[in-house]
Design an enzyme around this catalytic site. Structure first.
Site, PDB file in Angstrom:
ATOM      1  N   ARG A 257       4.172  -1.091  -4.691  1.00 19.62           N
ATOM      2  CA  ARG A 257       3.727  -1.514  -3.365  1.00 19.62           C
ATOM      3  C   ARG A 257       2.407  -2.258  -3.362  1.00 19.62           C
ATOM      4  O   ARG A 257       1.981  -2.791  -2.336  1.00 19.62           O
ATOM      5  CB  ARG A 257       3.558  -0.282  -2.461  1.00 19.62           C
ATOM      6  CG  ARG A 257       4.857   0.343  -2.108  1.00 19.62           C
ATOM      7  CD  ARG A 257       4.641   1.652  -1.417  1.00 19.62           C
ATOM      8  NE  ARG A 257       5.786   1.940  -0.596  1.00 19.62           N
ATOM      9  CZ  ARG A 257       5.823   1.810   0.733  1.00 19.62           C
ATOM     10  NH1 ARG A 257       4.753   1.428   1.391  1.00 19.62           N
ATOM     11  NH2 ARG A 257       6.905   2.074   1.391  1.00 19.62           N
TER      12      ARG A 257
ATOM     13  N   LYS B 209      11.817 -17.461  -7.896  1.00 24.29           N
ATOM     14  CA  LYS B 209      11.658 -16.522  -9.026  1.00 24.29           C
ATOM     15  C   LYS B 209      10.649 -17.076 -10.023  1.00 24.29           C
ATOM     16  O   LYS B 209       9.777 -16.364 -10.510  1.00 24.29           O
ATOM     17  CB  LYS B 209      13.032 -16.337  -9.679  1.00 24.29           C
ATOM     18  CG  LYS B 209      13.315 -15.026 -10.255  1.00 24.29           C
ATOM     19  CD  LYS B 209      13.879 -14.005  -9.298  1.00 24.29           C
ATOM     20  CE  LYS B 209      13.011 -13.765  -8.106  1.00 24.29           C
ATOM     21  NZ  LYS B 209      13.497 -12.879  -7.116  1.00 24.29           N
TER      22      LYS B 209
ATOM     23  N   CYS C 241       0.833  -1.185   0.000  1.00 24.75           N
ATOM     24  CA  CYS C 241       0.000   0.000   0.000  1.00 24.75           C
ATOM     25  C   CYS C 241       0.878   1.248   0.000  1.00 24.75           C
ATOM     26  O   CYS C 241       1.723   1.430   0.861  1.00 24.75           O
ATOM     27  CB  CYS C 241      -0.951   0.080   1.191  1.00 24.75           C
ATOM     28  SG  CYS C 241      -2.334  -1.027   1.051  1.00 24.75           S
TER      29      CYS C 241
ATOM     30  N   TRP D 161      -2.602  -2.900  -1.589  1.00 28.28           N
ATOM     31  CA  TRP D 161      -2.358  -4.337  -1.528  1.00 28.28           C
ATOM     32  C   TRP D 161      -3.241  -4.812  -0.366  1.00 28.28           C
ATOM     33  O   TRP D 161      -2.958  -4.532   0.796  1.00 28.28           O
ATOM     34  CB  TRP D 161      -0.889  -4.646  -1.252  1.00 28.28           C
ATOM     35  CG  TRP D 161      -0.573  -6.105  -1.361  1.00 28.28           C
ATOM     36  CD1 TRP D 161      -0.295  -6.811  -2.493  1.00 28.28           C
ATOM     37  CD2 TRP D 161      -0.522  -7.047  -0.285  1.00 28.28           C
ATOM     38  NE1 TRP D 161      -0.073  -8.130  -2.188  1.00 28.28           N
ATOM     39  CE2 TRP D 161      -0.208  -8.304  -0.845  1.00 28.28           C
ATOM     40  CE3 TRP D 161      -0.720  -6.967   1.099  1.00 28.28           C
ATOM     41  CZ2 TRP D 161      -0.076  -9.467  -0.082  1.00 28.28           C
ATOM     42  CZ3 TRP D 161      -0.595  -8.118   1.857  1.00 28.28           C
ATOM     43  CH2 TRP D 161      -0.271  -9.352   1.266  1.00 28.28           C
TER      44      TRP D 161
ATOM     45  N   LYS E 264       5.944  -5.277  -3.788  1.00 30.56           N
ATOM     46  CA  LYS E 264       7.401  -5.283  -3.638  1.00 30.56           C
ATOM     47  C   LYS E 264       7.882  -5.046  -2.215  1.00 30.56           C
ATOM     48  O   LYS E 264       8.756  -5.724  -1.731  1.00 30.56           O
ATOM     49  CB  LYS E 264       8.011  -4.231  -4.567  1.00 30.56           C
ATOM     50  CG  LYS E 264       9.504  -4.304  -4.567  1.00 30.56           C
ATOM     51  CD  LYS E 264      10.101  -3.916  -5.872  1.00 30.56           C
ATOM     52  CE  LYS E 264      11.580  -4.211  -5.888  1.00 30.56           C
ATOM     53  NZ  LYS E 264      11.855  -5.641  -6.046  1.00 30.56           N
TER      54      LYS E 264
ATOM     55  N   HIS F  69      15.832 -38.359  -0.396  1.00 32.78           N
ATOM     56  CA  HIS F  69      15.138 -38.550   0.880  1.00 32.78           C
ATOM     57  C   HIS F  69      13.663 -38.197   0.781  1.00 32.78           C
ATOM     58  O   HIS F  69      13.023 -37.898   1.785  1.00 32.78           O
ATOM     59  CB  HIS F  69      15.829 -37.740   1.981  1.00 32.78           C
ATOM     60  CG  HIS F  69      17.241 -38.174   2.210  1.00 32.78           C
ATOM     61  ND1 HIS F  69      17.570 -39.336   2.869  1.00 32.78           N
ATOM     62  CD2 HIS F  69      18.410 -37.643   1.799  1.00 32.78           C
ATOM     63  CE1 HIS F  69      18.886 -39.487   2.879  1.00 32.78           C
ATOM     64  NE2 HIS F  69      19.424 -38.463   2.219  1.00 32.78           N
TER      65      HIS F  69
ATOM     66  N   GLU G  99      16.281 -19.878  -4.678  1.00 29.05           N
ATOM     67  CA  GLU G  99      15.949 -18.585  -5.286  1.00 29.05           C
ATOM     68  C   GLU G  99      15.430 -18.778  -6.718  1.00 29.05           C
ATOM     69  O   GLU G  99      14.477 -18.104  -7.131  1.00 29.05           O
ATOM     70  CB  GLU G  99      17.191 -17.679  -5.258  1.00 29.05           C
ATOM     71  CG  GLU G  99      17.102 -16.397  -6.076  1.00 29.05           C
ATOM     72  CD  GLU G  99      15.996 -15.430  -5.656  1.00 29.05           C
ATOM     73  OE1 GLU G  99      15.338 -15.669  -4.647  1.00 29.05           O
ATOM     74  OE2 GLU G  99      15.790 -14.432  -6.379  1.00 29.05           O
TER      75      GLU G  99
ATOM     76  N   ASN H 140      -1.760   2.745   5.129  1.00 28.28           N
ATOM     77  CA  ASN H 140      -0.880   1.610   4.874  1.00 28.28           C
ATOM     78  C   ASN H 140      -0.664   0.910   6.205  1.00 28.28           C
ATOM     79  O   ASN H 140      -0.206   1.530   7.157  1.00 28.28           O
ATOM     80  CB  ASN H 140       0.450   2.120   4.291  1.00 28.28           C
ATOM     81  CG  ASN H 140       1.554   1.071   4.284  1.00 28.28           C
ATOM     82  OD1 ASN H 140       2.717   1.400   4.386  1.00 28.28           O
ATOM     83  ND2 ASN H 140       1.207  -0.187   4.156  1.00 28.28           N
ATOM     84  N   GLY H 141      -1.013  -0.385   6.284  1.00 29.96           N
ATOM     85  CA  GLY H 141      -0.815  -1.136   7.517  1.00 29.96           C
ATOM     86  C   GLY H 141      -2.050  -1.915   7.895  1.00 29.96           C
ATOM     87  O   GLY H 141      -2.941  -2.147   7.071  1.00 29.96           O
TER      88      GLY H 141
ATOM     89  N   GLU I 287       7.081 -16.922  -8.575  1.00 28.96           N
ATOM     90  CA  GLU I 287       6.595 -15.543  -8.449  1.00 28.96           C
ATOM     91  C   GLU I 287       6.015 -14.994  -9.743  1.00 28.96           C
ATOM     92  O   GLU I 287       4.970 -14.360  -9.735  1.00 28.96           O
ATOM     93  CB  GLU I 287       7.752 -14.602  -8.048  1.00 28.96           C
ATOM     94  CG  GLU I 287       8.118 -14.617  -6.602  1.00 28.96           C
ATOM     95  CD  GLU I 287       9.265 -13.645  -6.324  1.00 28.96           C
ATOM     96  OE1 GLU I 287       9.123 -12.798  -5.437  1.00 28.96           O
ATOM     97  OE2 GLU I 287      10.325 -13.733  -6.988  1.00 28.96           O
TER      98      GLU I 287
END
Ligand code: HGA
Length: 607
Positions: free
Chosen positions: A27, A483, A2, A74, A602, A502, A479, A98-99, A486
């Site tokens: 954001r 990626k 946000c 968001w 982000k 395993h 990673e 925001n929050g 995402e």
């Protein structure tokens, strides 16, 4: 997450608000909205989805006025919809947030009992209604906002606008970042300095608990007790032009391509003039004082820490504990007095990482952060903040920030090794000379773009993909999988090569590509044995290795990618390029929204 913005200007506010929201869209992009006061009248426009939908709406239904607030969302509470979009309005009050307001249920119950109706599913609407109730009880806008802020629990950055008040914004910060921008006879509010870059480079960051009463000619800041305070005003070096795509189709492509340059910049910042030593900006970091390192981060930054664990332990012989911040902050780990705590965050605002940092304050000997935004909360609350110098990263999936984080952490590990007497001055100089070859090697790896594009076209058909690596290449496998998930929405997992048998080997079939990162290093033969186990079960392997490795192990593999040879220690930084390009091209082949993938944002400023 946000983004919020406020404008008390001398020009029409709507275009300024939209431009600022464009800079904050990284954001969140569930919805966007603005409110202005014009001729004493408060009005708003909101649209679900990306900012472009709000811009389109404003063409048909313009909003006049020189005072306004804006928001890009968001969603945490309530689905993305026009009704749930900010600014929220109640009577004479509009607010952007925001929050998360943690006590919103209690407040809502109390307000409902007084006859106030709720029309959204958000926590934020409670803030607007509470402020409305205070105004209706006779409080001035400033007093109503302050009384409202005092009643809130949780994390918030807020900006209030009032009906009839064309020269007043009230801003507050607790847990979420907020900055005031100072202009000439105009003032602004923004979630970060990037939002304000088009208006001013004069910025004041609010501290925890601060509230600001803003007019065009004045900014008065009060702490949580109500005492007026002075906060430092800074000049921000903000090259606004840097948030352009510079001819690339996506920000992510541009940011991948920038890696040789930004890593070269980071190296020249941290290396001594003769290139044989590392100069840290703050002399307070003495690695002989520590017997343990704790590294905490989230997402990609966590995988950078994971890689650095191998470096610190192997080269500097310092034991390293790593954890994701959302777990670390609540598990109450015991902390020995000689601990160096390292927090890594691109934005420097990651809520969980900030909370973990605060937990470590007073427990660890030194709090060190590795951040991309030098003015961020995490940087400001650290004893020592090291910049990664990646420049503004817009693509939601982190690329250049990851490789710059790795570069700074590699330098730290080498510095620690030298200071602790684990390596000689000559060895350090040799490793740094290796490191200086990295920008050139990265450029050569970027030349593999066409090859990786072709491979990715085939990968885009897969439902599941596995990534394997051993040693410091294992975190890169994690990673690589992150990626791909995402941005292409293909299910992917990273495993330590030796761990596959395993359990996860049960997943192997001819439809599941297995991507193996294996430079020809000391562990190469071991990784190749694990790769053989996969192929023996019909698995199709994409082997990313160097000339020597492919000469030995290419037989029977589905696809190969030949990387330049790289000094062992820094292979994870170089191999990040194919990991990123595979994800990028696979996502492009699938037609997903590469720079703004679904459900993500982000800068994660909520828990
Ligand atoms: N809780 C508010 C704001 C969300 C937010 O800040 N996300 O990062 C909402 O859901 O609208």
């Amino acid at each position: 997450m946000c983004g919020i913005v406020g404008v008390l200007g001398n020009h029409e506010a709507a275009p300024i608000l939209v431009e600022a929201l464009k800079r904050l869209e990284y954001r969140g992009y569930d919805s966007a909205g603005i409110a202005t006061v014009h001729n004493g009248h408060l009005d708003r426009r909101r649209a679900v989805g990306k900012l472009v939908n709000l811009s389109d709406l404003l063409v048909h239904e313009p909003l006049a006025g020189k005072a306004g607030i804006g928001h890009t969302r968001w969603a945490t509470h309530g689905a993305p919809s026009v009704t749930n979009a900010h600014p929220h309005k109640a009577g004479p009050v509009a607010v952007v947030h925001n929050g998360i307001i943690e006590n919103f249920r209690e407040l809502r119950t109390a307000l409902s009992a007084k006859g106030y109706d709720f029309v959204t599913q958000t926590d934020t609407e409670t803030v607007a209604l509470l402020a409305q109730s205070h105004v209706e009880a006779g409080l001035s806008p400033v007093d109503a906002a302050v009384a409202t802020i005092d009643a809130l629990e949780g994390a918030f950055a807020l900006c209030f606008l009032f009906d009839g008040e064309e020269d007043l914004l009230i801003a507050a910060r607790k847990g979420s970042p907020l900055a005031i921008g100072h202009g000439q006879g105009e003032n602004f509010v923004g979630s970060d300095a990037i939002a304000l870059a088009q208006m001013t480079d004069q910025v004041t960051y609010l501290d925890e608990g601060d509230r600001a009463v803003i007019t065009r000619e004045s900014v008065s800041i009060f702490d949580a007790t109500g005492a007026q305070v002075q906060r430092e005003r800074r000049t921000i070096a903000m090259d606004a032009a840097r948030i352009e795509k510079a001819g690339h189709k996506h920000f992510m492509a541009k940011e991948i391509a920038e890696q040789p340059t930004v890593i070269a910049e980071a190296l020249s910042y941290y290396l001594s003039q003769d290139g044989a030593d590392i100069t840290l900006p703050n002399p307070g970091l003495d690695f002989t004082q520590y017997d343990r390192v704790v590294m905490v981060a989230c997402g990609t930054a966590f995988y950078a820490c994971y890689t650095a664990k191998y470096w610190f332990e192997q080269v500097a012989r310092l034991p390293v504990e790593i954890d994701v911040a959302s777990e670390f902050r609540y598990r109450e780990p015991p902390v020995s007095a000689n601990t160096l705590a390292i927090f890594v965050s691109q934005s420097g605002e990651t809520a969980d990482t900030l909370a973990a940092l605060r937990y470590m304050k007073g427990k660890a000997k030194t709090i060190l952060s590795v951040v991309n935004v030098a003015e961020s909360s995490i940087a400001r609350e650290s004893d020592i903040a090291l910049p990664i110098l990646a420049g503004v990263e817009v693509g939601v999936a982190s690329t250049k920030a990851f490789s710059c984080q790795l570069t700074v952490l590699a330098l730290l590990a080498l510095k620690a090794a030298r200071t602790r007497g684990e390596i000689s001055a000559e060895t350090l100089a040799a490793r740094l000379s290796d490191l200086r070859t990295l920008p050139g090697l990265l450029t050569r790896a970027l030349d593999l773009d066409e090859t990786l594009n072709a491979v990715s076209n085939e990968l885009s058909e897969a439902k599941d993909v596995l990534f394997l690596g051993r040693g410091a290449m294992f975190p890169l496998a994690l990673e690589g999988a992150l990626k791909l998930k995402e941005i292409s929405y293909i299910h992917a997992e990273g495993y330590a090569s030796g761990e596959l048998k395993h359990g996860p080997i049960a997943l192997i079939d001819s439809h599941t590509p297995v991507i193996v990162f294996a430079p020809h290093d000391a562990l190469f033969d071991k990784t190749v044995s694990n790769m053989q186990e996969v192929m023996a079960r019909g698995g199709k392997v994409l082997l990313v290795s160097d000339k020597k490795g492919l000469e030995v192990a290419r037989e029977g593999v589905w696809q190969t990618v030949q990387m330049p040879e790289v000094p062992d220690l820094f292979a994870p930084i170089l191999y990040a390029i194919p990991a990123q390009l595979i994800a990028y091209h696979t996502a492009v082949a699938k037609g997903t929204d590469v720079d703004q993938p679904r459900n993500l944002a982000k800068s994660v400023t909520v828990e």
